[in-house]
Enzyme design. Structure first.
Site, PDB file in Angstrom:
ATOM      1  N   LYS B  62       0.840  -1.212   0.000  1.00  0.00           N
ATOM      2  CA  LYS B  62       0.000   0.000   0.000  1.00  0.00           C
ATOM      3  C   LYS B  62       0.873   1.260   0.000  1.00  0.00           C
ATOM      4  CE  LYS B  62      -4.207  -2.102   1.108  1.00  0.00           C
ATOM      5  NZ  LYS B  62      -3.732  -3.412   1.491  1.00  0.00           N
ATOM      6  N   PRO B 167      -9.597  -8.385  -2.697  1.00  0.00           N
ATOM      7  CA  PRO B 167      -9.475  -8.912  -1.332  1.00  0.00           C
ATOM      8  C   PRO B 167     -10.824  -8.751  -0.603  1.00  0.00           C
ATOM      9  CG  PRO B 167      -8.573  -6.698  -1.410  1.00  0.00           C
ATOM     10  CD  PRO B 167      -9.128  -6.999  -2.800  1.00  0.00           C
ATOM     11  N   GLY B 168     -10.858  -9.140   0.659  1.00  0.00           N
ATOM     12  CA  GLY B 168     -12.100  -8.979   1.426  1.00  0.00           C
ATOM     13  C   GLY B 168     -13.011 -10.185   1.286  1.00  0.00           C
ATOM     14  N   ILE B 169     -12.454 -11.278   0.784  1.00  0.00           N
ATOM     15  CA  ILE B 169     -13.229 -12.511   0.565  1.00  0.00           C
ATOM     16  C   ILE B 169     -13.122 -13.394   1.812  1.00  0.00           C
ATOM     17  CG2 ILE B 169     -13.408 -14.597  -0.863  1.00  0.00           C
ATOM     18  CD1 ILE B 169     -13.879 -12.088  -2.497  1.00  0.00           C
ATOM     19  N   PRO B 176     -16.694 -15.366  -2.811  1.00  0.00           N
ATOM     20  CA  PRO B 176     -15.807 -15.394  -3.977  1.00  0.00           C
ATOM     21  C   PRO B 176     -16.567 -15.399  -5.295  1.00  0.00           C
ATOM     22  CG  PRO B 176     -15.722 -17.494  -2.762  1.00  0.00           C
ATOM     23  CD  PRO B 176     -16.488 -16.524  -1.922  1.00  0.00           C
ATOM     24  N   GLY B 190      -7.379 -14.505   2.559  1.00  0.00           N
ATOM     25  CA  GLY B 190      -6.384 -14.606   3.612  1.00  0.00           C
ATOM     26  C   GLY B 190      -6.806 -15.478   4.758  1.00  0.00           C
TER      27      GLY B 190
END
Lengths: 221, 221
Positions: B62, B167-169, B176, B190
Site C-alpha cells: 500500500k 481482497p475482502g473474501i 468469492p 487470507g
C-alpha cells in the site's frame, strides 16, 4: 553541545551500518531519528531496536491500510522499541484510530499534507478535514511540508495545540528557519545530513541556522 | 489438481516459517501469494525471496509516499524477487508513476477503493478519478473490494481492460463467486485459509465454490 530539541534526523538509507554510524555521530545533537521502510526491508525490525540505543526512533511508515493491518504493523514497531510512528490520515479516521490505539505510549504523527504535486491533485482542499480527524483520533502531532511555509501557516491556523513536524528541509528545498517561523515545532532533515561526508558537521551547520529560534512552542516528551 | 488461475492466497502472518508452510501446501492450487508488511518487518525482504521459491509473490505494501521513497521501496521489493506490488493511487499520480517506473517487469496493482468506513468518508466519490490516474500511470491491475459487489461493478464499468484483484473474501464477508460475477478477475483470500487448521483443504473448498466460473476474463501473466 546539548541535544537540540527541534532537530529530527531522517536516516533514509538502506544500510543499517550506515544508519548506526550517523546515529552514533549525531545522537547528542538531535531530538530523534526517523527511519523508513527501505531500512526495515533490509534489516527487519531489528533496525529499529538497534537505533533505539542511540535515541528516539520514529518509524516513517506512512500507514495507509485497513484498521486491522495498521494495528499489526503498529504493534510490531512498538514492540521493536520505536518511540513514534507516522501514519496517513487520508485513508480514514478508523484506520488512524487503530494506529493510535495500538501505539499505546508510542507517539503517533499524522500526515495531513504532502508536497509532491500529485497529492493536491487528488486530495485537493482536504487539509482542514484531515487535521480535524487527526485531532479527533488523538494523534500526538502532525506532519506538514517544511518546504511550503504557507501550508504550515494554514495548518497552524487550523490547529493550535498539536506540534507540527516538518520534513522537506534542506535537499528538498525547505529552509529550517522559515519552516519554524511558519509554525513547525520540529524539523526533519534527511539527505543534507545522511549524504554528507561529515553528517555531524552538516547537522551542526543546520543547528546554527536555527539557533535563534529557541525551543519548540509545543513540546513532545 | 492444477493451479487455479484465479486464487491469490494472502499470507498475512507474522511468522515466515508459517508462511512457508502454507505456501508449500498450496503452491500447486493458487495463482500467487500476497505478503504484507508485518512479515517483512519480522524477516526482512528475505521473506519475499524465500516465498518466491513457491510461486509468484505480490507485496501488499500500500505504497503511499513521495515518488522518491516509493521508488526505493519498489526497487528493493523487485530485487528481492517480488512478482508484483500493491500501491495506493490516492496520494497522487506522480507517486504511482514512480512505482510503475521502478517496477520494470514487476506488476503494479493500484488501490482504487477500500471497504473500511473511513475510506469513503475522506475519499468520497474519488473512484473514477483514481481509476483514471491508475490507467494513465500504466498499472497492470486494480485492487477492488471483494465484499462490495456493487463497487466492483462500478469499477468494471469505468475500466474494461485492466484485471481487478479483490481482497475482502471469506473472513471479511465477501463471497468469492459473487465477487467474480461482479467483475473480479482474481480473488485474494487470507484469514479463512491461513487461520485454518488445514489451509490446503480450506483453499480447495473455496476453489470448489468458484469452479463454475472459468478462467479470468482479463489475464495476468
Amino acid at each position: 553541545m546539548s541535544n537540540d530539541p527541534r532537530l529530527i534526523i531522517a536516516l533514509d538509507v538502506y544500510d543499517l551500518a550506515k544508519a548506526i554510524n550517523i546515529a552514533s555521530e549525531t545522537a547528542d545533537i538531535c531530538f530523534a531519528f526517523k527511519v523508513n521502510w527501505p531500512l526495515v526491508m533490509n534489516s527487519g525490525v531489528g533496525a529499529i531496536s538497534e537505533l533505539s540505543r542511540f535515541g528516539r526512533v520514529i518509524c516513517d511508515f506512512k500507514l495507509a491500510d485497513i484498521p486491522n493491518t495498521n494495528t499489526l504493523i503498529t504493534d510490531r514497531a512498538r514492540s521493536a522499541g520505536a518511540w513514534g510512528i507516522i501514519s496517513h490520515s487520508a485513508v480514514g479516521e478508523d484506520s488512524l484510530r487503530a494506529v493510535v490505539k495500538s501505539a499505546k505510549s508510542m507517539k503517533v504523527f499524522s500526515v495531513v499534507y504532502m508536497s509532491h504535486p500529485g497529492w493536491s491533485d487528488i486530495m485537493g482542499d482536504s487539509l482542514s478535514r484531515l487535521i480535524s480527524i487527526s485531532r479527533s483520533a488523538g494523534v500526538d502531532g502532525l506532519i506538514g511540508p517544511g518546504n511550503e511555509p504557507d501550508v504550515l501557516r494554514k495548518i497552524r491556523q487550523y490547529e493550535k495545540q498539536l506540534p507540527i513536524l516538518a520534513p522537506g528541509i534542506g535537499a528538498q528545498g525547505g529552509s529550517p528557519l522559515k519552516a519554524i517561523q511558519a509554525g513547525a515545532d520540529y524539523i526533519i532533515v534527511g539527505r543534507s545530513i545522511y549524504s554528507s561526508d561529515d553528517p555531524r558537521r552538516s547537522a551542526m551547520a543546520l543547528l546554527d541556522d536555527i539557533s535563534g529560534a529557541g525551543p519548540p512552542e509545543r513540546i513532545l516528551e
